[in-house]
Design a protein around this motif. Structure first.
Motif, PDB file in Angstrom:
ATOM      1  N   ALA A 107      12.635   7.823 -10.034  1.00  0.00           N
ATOM      2  CA  ALA A 107      11.693   8.755  -9.401  1.00  0.00           C
ATOM      3  C   ALA A 107      10.813   8.028  -8.396  1.00  0.00           C
ATOM      4  O   ALA A 107      10.548   8.533  -7.294  1.00  0.00           O
ATOM      5  CB  ALA A 107      10.842   9.434 -10.469  1.00  0.00           C
ATOM      6  N   CYS A 108      10.368   6.827  -8.765  1.00  0.00           N
ATOM      7  CA  CYS A 108       9.561   6.022  -7.842  1.00  0.00           C
ATOM      8  C   CYS A 108      10.358   5.677  -6.587  1.00  0.00           C
ATOM      9  O   CYS A 108       9.823   5.726  -5.470  1.00  0.00           O
ATOM     10  CB  CYS A 108       9.106   4.737  -8.532  1.00  0.00           C
ATOM     11  SG  CYS A 108       7.821   4.950  -9.773  1.00  0.00           S
ATOM     12  N   ALA A 109      11.630   5.334  -6.761  1.00  0.00           N
ATOM     13  CA  ALA A 109      12.469   4.945  -5.624  1.00  0.00           C
ATOM     14  C   ALA A 109      12.647   6.094  -4.646  1.00  0.00           C
ATOM     15  O   ALA A 109      12.600   5.895  -3.420  1.00  0.00           O
ATOM     16  CB  ALA A 109      13.825   4.461  -6.121  1.00  0.00           C
TER      17      ALA A 109
ATOM     18  N   GLN B  40       0.823  -1.203   0.000  1.00  0.00           N
ATOM     19  CA  GLN B  40       0.000   0.000   0.000  1.00  0.00           C
ATOM     20  C   GLN B  40       0.862   1.260   0.000  1.00  0.00           C
ATOM     21  O   GLN B  40       0.587   2.218  -0.736  1.00  0.00           O
ATOM     22  CB  GLN B  40      -0.936   0.006   1.214  1.00  0.00           C
ATOM     23  CG  GLN B  40      -1.920   1.173   1.228  1.00  0.00           C
ATOM     24  CD  GLN B  40      -2.812   1.193   0.002  1.00  0.00           C
ATOM     25  OE1 GLN B  40      -3.355   0.178  -0.406  1.00  0.00           O
ATOM     26  NE2 GLN B  40      -2.964   2.374  -0.595  1.00  0.00           N
ATOM     27  N   THR B  41       1.899   1.262   0.807  1.00  0.00           N
ATOM     28  CA  THR B  41       2.792   2.422   0.853  1.00  0.00           C
ATOM     29  C   THR B  41       3.482   2.636  -0.491  1.00  0.00           C
ATOM     30  O   THR B  41       3.587   3.769  -0.976  1.00  0.00           O
ATOM     31  CB  THR B  41       3.846   2.245   1.953  1.00  0.00           C
ATOM     32  OG1 THR B  41       3.192   1.984   3.205  1.00  0.00           O
ATOM     33  CG2 THR B  41       4.709   3.490   2.093  1.00  0.00           C
TER      34      THR B  41
ATOM     35  N   TRP C 100       4.500   5.350  -5.618  1.00  0.00           N
ATOM     36  CA  TRP C 100       4.710   5.254  -7.066  1.00  0.00           C
ATOM     37  C   TRP C 100       3.655   6.051  -7.828  1.00  0.00           C
ATOM     38  O   TRP C 100       3.967   6.629  -8.872  1.00  0.00           O
ATOM     39  CB  TRP C 100       4.711   3.801  -7.507  1.00  0.00           C
ATOM     40  CG  TRP C 100       5.957   3.062  -7.107  1.00  0.00           C
ATOM     41  CD1 TRP C 100       6.871   3.422  -6.154  1.00  0.00           C
ATOM     42  CD2 TRP C 100       6.425   1.825  -7.656  1.00  0.00           C
ATOM     43  NE1 TRP C 100       7.864   2.498  -6.061  1.00  0.00           N
ATOM     44  CE2 TRP C 100       7.632   1.504  -6.962  1.00  0.00           C
ATOM     45  CE3 TRP C 100       5.948   0.964  -8.629  1.00  0.00           C
ATOM     46  CZ2 TRP C 100       8.354   0.348  -7.249  1.00  0.00           C
ATOM     47  CZ3 TRP C 100       6.667  -0.193  -8.914  1.00  0.00           C
ATOM     48  CH2 TRP C 100       7.858  -0.495  -8.234  1.00  0.00           C
ATOM     49  N   THR C 101       2.445   6.078  -7.321  1.00  0.00           N
ATOM     50  CA  THR C 101       1.406   6.886  -7.964  1.00  0.00           C
ATOM     51  C   THR C 101       1.791   8.360  -7.946  1.00  0.00           C
ATOM     52  O   THR C 101       1.695   9.055  -8.963  1.00  0.00           O
ATOM     53  CB  THR C 101       0.056   6.675  -7.268  1.00  0.00           C
ATOM     54  OG1 THR C 101      -0.366   5.315  -7.448  1.00  0.00           O
ATOM     55  CG2 THR C 101      -1.009   7.611  -7.836  1.00  0.00           C
ATOM     56  N   GLU C 102       2.243   8.829  -6.799  1.00  0.00           N
ATOM     57  CA  GLU C 102       2.685  10.224  -6.686  1.00  0.00           C
ATOM     58  C   GLU C 102       3.830  10.517  -7.651  1.00  0.00           C
ATOM     59  O   GLU C 102       3.816  11.537  -8.362  1.00  0.00           O
ATOM     60  CB  GLU C 102       3.128  10.510  -5.250  1.00  0.00           C
ATOM     61  CG  GLU C 102       3.673  11.913  -5.042  1.00  0.00           C
ATOM     62  CD  GLU C 102       4.216  12.152  -3.642  1.00  0.00           C
ATOM     63  OE1 GLU C 102       5.092  13.028  -3.488  1.00  0.00           O
ATOM     64  OE2 GLU C 102       3.766  11.454  -2.704  1.00  0.00           O
TER      65      GLU C 102
ATOM     66  N   HIS D  95       5.416  12.800 -13.408  1.00  0.00           N
ATOM     67  CA  HIS D  95       6.082  12.704 -14.714  1.00  0.00           C
ATOM     68  C   HIS D  95       5.101  12.440 -15.848  1.00  0.00           C
ATOM     69  O   HIS D  95       5.344  12.854 -16.988  1.00  0.00           O
ATOM     70  CB  HIS D  95       7.133  11.586 -14.676  1.00  0.00           C
ATOM     71  CG  HIS D  95       8.329  11.905 -13.852  1.00  0.00           C
ATOM     72  ND1 HIS D  95       9.486  12.444 -14.382  1.00  0.00           N
ATOM     73  CD2 HIS D  95       8.552  11.772 -12.520  1.00  0.00           C
ATOM     74  CE1 HIS D  95      10.372  12.633 -13.424  1.00  0.00           C
ATOM     75  NE2 HIS D  95       9.840  12.227 -12.277  1.00  0.00           N
ATOM     76  N   ILE D  96       4.026  11.712 -15.560  1.00  0.00           N
ATOM     77  CA  ILE D  96       3.005  11.386 -16.572  1.00  0.00           C
ATOM     78  C   ILE D  96       1.643  11.751 -15.968  1.00  0.00           C
ATOM     79  O   ILE D  96       0.983  10.912 -15.347  1.00  0.00           O
ATOM     80  CB  ILE D  96       3.046   9.892 -16.949  1.00  0.00           C
ATOM     81  CG1 ILE D  96       4.475   9.457 -17.316  1.00  0.00           C
ATOM     82  CG2 ILE D  96       2.079   9.598 -18.108  1.00  0.00           C
ATOM     83  CD1 ILE D  96       4.630   7.971 -17.567  1.00  0.00           C
ATOM     84  N   PRO D  97       1.212  12.993 -16.091  1.00  0.00           N
ATOM     85  CA  PRO D  97       0.023  13.481 -15.378  1.00  0.00           C
ATOM     86  C   PRO D  97      -1.257  12.680 -15.622  1.00  0.00           C
ATOM     87  O   PRO D  97      -2.109  12.603 -14.725  1.00  0.00           O
ATOM     88  CB  PRO D  97      -0.120  14.917 -15.906  1.00  0.00           C
ATOM     89  CG  PRO D  97       1.273  15.315 -16.275  1.00  0.00           C
ATOM     90  CD  PRO D  97       1.904  14.075 -16.823  1.00  0.00           C
ATOM     91  N   ASP D  98      -1.408  12.083 -16.793  1.00  0.00           N
ATOM     92  CA  ASP D  98      -2.646  11.349 -17.077  1.00  0.00           C
ATOM     93  C   ASP D  98      -2.554   9.864 -16.715  1.00  0.00           C
ATOM     94  O   ASP D  98      -3.465   9.085 -17.007  1.00  0.00           O
ATOM     95  CB  ASP D  98      -3.048  11.502 -18.540  1.00  0.00           C
ATOM     96  CG  ASP D  98      -1.989  10.957 -19.501  1.00  0.00           C
ATOM     97  OD1 ASP D  98      -0.873  10.648 -19.042  1.00  0.00           O
ATOM     98  OD2 ASP D  98      -2.298  10.847 -20.703  1.00  0.00           O
ATOM     99  N   HIS D  99      -1.457   9.466 -16.047  1.00  0.00           N
ATOM    100  CA  HIS D  99      -1.310   8.075 -15.623  1.00  0.00           C
ATOM    101  C   HIS D  99      -2.322   7.764 -14.528  1.00  0.00           C
ATOM    102  O   HIS D  99      -2.570   8.577 -13.632  1.00  0.00           O
ATOM    103  CB  HIS D  99       0.111   7.833 -15.112  1.00  0.00           C
ATOM    104  CG  HIS D  99       0.478   6.390 -14.981  1.00  0.00           C
ATOM    105  ND1 HIS D  99       0.013   5.584 -13.961  1.00  0.00           N
ATOM    106  CD2 HIS D  99       1.270   5.587 -15.751  1.00  0.00           C
ATOM    107  CE1 HIS D  99       0.512   4.371 -14.101  1.00  0.00           C
ATOM    108  NE2 HIS D  99       1.275   4.342 -15.176  1.00  0.00           N
ATOM    109  N   SER D 100      -2.919   6.575 -14.571  1.00  0.00           N
ATOM    110  CA  SER D 100      -3.983   6.216 -13.614  1.00  0.00           C
ATOM    111  C   SER D 100      -3.445   5.853 -12.231  1.00  0.00           C
ATOM    112  O   SER D 100      -4.213   5.748 -11.274  1.00  0.00           O
ATOM    113  CB  SER D 100      -4.798   5.043 -14.163  1.00  0.00           C
ATOM    114  OG  SER D 100      -3.983   3.908 -14.371  1.00  0.00           O
ATOM    115  N   GLY D 101      -2.134   5.656 -12.133  1.00  0.00           N
ATOM    116  CA  GLY D 101      -1.555   5.307 -10.839  1.00  0.00           C
ATOM    117  C   GLY D 101      -1.559   3.807 -10.593  1.00  0.00           C
ATOM    118  O   GLY D 101      -1.868   3.005 -11.477  1.00  0.00           O
TER     119      GLY D 101
END
Length: 207
Positions: A72-74, A17-18, A23-25, A30-36
């Motif tokens: 970026a996710c890391a 969950q964390t 990763w969504t944030e 970087h990809i504003p329209d990404h669904s997360g």
């Protein structure tokens, strides 16, 4: 047997969950329209090395872009994990305390550099472990990292505790027994021993 080497995700804790939130944030920056990402999305990736995860998540992106996104996710997930932690499996610290009285404990995980340190910091568990390794630091496979930890700590006998096929493969590569944590995320095709809760490891190691 004096040494126990652990996988991390699905074996010691559940951080899905964390990581999903982090990763969504990161990706939506970087990809504003990404669904997360959902907890289930992250669970399907557990046990894989970062380049494989990047290929699955971003198959249409070039290698350098994949690396940029995963980096970026890391950054965000390590920050959030240090703040929020994850869900430790039941009786984890009490069991680690008992095990550490008789065995040397280690972690080898397929994570990025800094992730194990974030796990330690979030839950104050570093004192139970003698050493750790991951491909983010070495560029090696999990099996090779197990052998590296064994070599630098002069370990001649050990078991590996994990929950996925990749963990089984790594233990086989290192030539050590594999204990399947069946409460985790995977379904390996074989194992030497099985535990259904983390605390069962104490009794199993005593046999």
């Amino acid at each position: 047997m004096k040494s126990i080497i652990f996988d991390l995700d699905g074996t010691l804790w559940d951080s899905r969950q964390t990581i999903a939130e982090a990763w969504t944030e990161a990706i939506q920056h970087h990809i504003p329209d990404h669904s997360g990402f959902t907890k289930e999305d992250i669970g399907n990736l557990m046990g894989l090395q970062i380049p494989v995860i990047a290929e699955r998540l971003f198959p249409d992106e070039p290698l350098e872009r994949r690396k940029e996104l995963m980096d970026a996710c890391a950054v965000v997930d390590q920050k959030l994990i240090r703040q929020k932690g994850g869900k430790l499996f039941e009786d984890l610290e009490a069991t680690l305390k008992l095990l550490a009285e008789q065995y040397d404990l280690y972690i080898v995980s397929n994570c990025e550099d800094g992730y194990i340190e974030a796990f330690y910091e979030a839950h104050g568990l570093e004192s139970y472990f003698k050493d750790y390794e991951n491909p983010g630091r070495t560029g090696l496979s999990k099996g090779e990292n197990i052998l590296l930890v064994m070599e630098r700590n002069s370990i001649d006998q050990a078991v590996y505790v994990g929950d996925t096929q990749g963990d089984l493969d790594a233990a086989r590569h290192a030539g050590i027994p594999f204990i399947f944590a069946s409460y985790g995320f995977g379904t390996p095709e074989d194992y030497d021993e099985k535990i259904t809760t983390f605390k069962e490891l104490v009794k199993l190691m005593d046999t």
